[in-house]
Design a protein around this motif. Sequence first.
Motif, PDB file in Angstrom:
ATOM      1  N   TRP A  76       0.832  -1.208   0.000  1.00 14.12           N
ATOM      2  CA  TRP A  76       0.000   0.000   0.000  1.00 14.12           C
ATOM      3  C   TRP A  76       0.863   1.253   0.000  1.00 14.12           C
ATOM      4  O   TRP A  76       0.472   2.282  -0.562  1.00 14.12           O
ATOM      5  CB  TRP A  76      -0.930   0.003   1.216  1.00 14.12           C
ATOM      6  N   ALA A 139      -1.568   4.518   6.285  1.00 14.61           N
ATOM      7  CA  ALA A 139      -2.297   3.310   6.676  1.00 14.61           C
ATOM      8  C   ALA A 139      -1.492   2.059   6.364  1.00 14.61           C
ATOM      9  O   ALA A 139      -1.459   1.103   7.154  1.00 14.61           O
ATOM     10  CB  ALA A 139      -3.646   3.264   5.958  1.00 14.61           C
ATOM     11  N   THR A 143      -0.256  -0.539   9.278  1.00 18.77           N
ATOM     12  CA  THR A 143      -0.767  -1.903   9.180  1.00 18.77           C
ATOM     13  C   THR A 143       0.366  -2.900   8.977  1.00 18.77           C
ATOM     14  O   THR A 143       0.359  -3.999   9.545  1.00 18.77           O
ATOM     15  CB  THR A 143      -1.774  -2.016   8.021  1.00 18.77           C
ATOM     16  N   GLN A 163      -6.094  -4.826   9.826  1.00 15.60           N
ATOM     17  CA  GLN A 163      -7.005  -4.037   9.005  1.00 15.60           C
ATOM     18  C   GLN A 163      -8.181  -3.521   9.822  1.00 15.60           C
ATOM     19  O   GLN A 163      -8.608  -2.376   9.660  1.00 15.60           O
ATOM     20  CB  GLN A 163      -7.507  -4.881   7.830  1.00 15.60           C
ATOM     21  N   LEU A 167      -6.843   0.108   9.690  1.00 19.39           N
ATOM     22  CA  LEU A 167      -7.436   0.586   8.444  1.00 19.39           C
ATOM     23  C   LEU A 167      -8.886   1.007   8.648  1.00 19.39           C
ATOM     24  O   LEU A 167      -9.371   1.923   7.977  1.00 19.39           O
ATOM     25  CB  LEU A 167      -7.344  -0.504   7.370  1.00 19.39           C
TER      26      LEU A 167
END
Length: 204
Positions: A76, A139, A143, A163, A167
């Motif tokens: 990500w 994020a 994570t 998550q 998240l």
Amino acid sequence: MSCVPRTGGVRELAEPIARKISVIAIESKWATRFVWAAIIQGGLTVLLSIFLLLGEMRVLPMRVSLLISATVPGIWIVLGYFAYVIVGVVGMAVTALFYQYLEVNLKRPYGGSNQSLAWLHLILSNVGILATSWLVIYAGYLTAVATLPSRLGGMGLTLEQAQESILGNLLIPITFFAVVTILGISLGGVGYVLVYRARSGEAS
């Protein structure tokens, strides 16, 4: 019969010519604004890159390269970074070419309510992509750290647990700013089409 043309008639002939000459003589103000937006976003990209690179020197609690190579959420970080470069920097520079083409090449400057659409395009798309991409990077970092085993300095959570706990709190703002980005680009497209169609209507 007088051969001197009426003042009103001369003005009607002169005004369209003056508008076209003024557009030819100057650069597109909206192209300039989007070029500056691309420059500013490019500068922020450099700062972000330096910050991530300094993370390899223990400025950050966990090295980004380790998170990217060892965890799924680390991807990500990469996606958020490249989304910012593509949309925030390259996208703004390419958008400037569209405005330059419309205002200078086609001799159709923005005016009236269409300027509002251009302002919304400029502000919403730039703020939106900045917030969206940086939140995705943030994020992903949090994570990824949470899913690392405790022996590597992480929390040892499963991906689903990370998550849900991390998240889940950032999903709403990420979605909100993504919508802001899409809205800004869409409004800019609407304004572009309106200005282009107005020019086509005058030409016909």
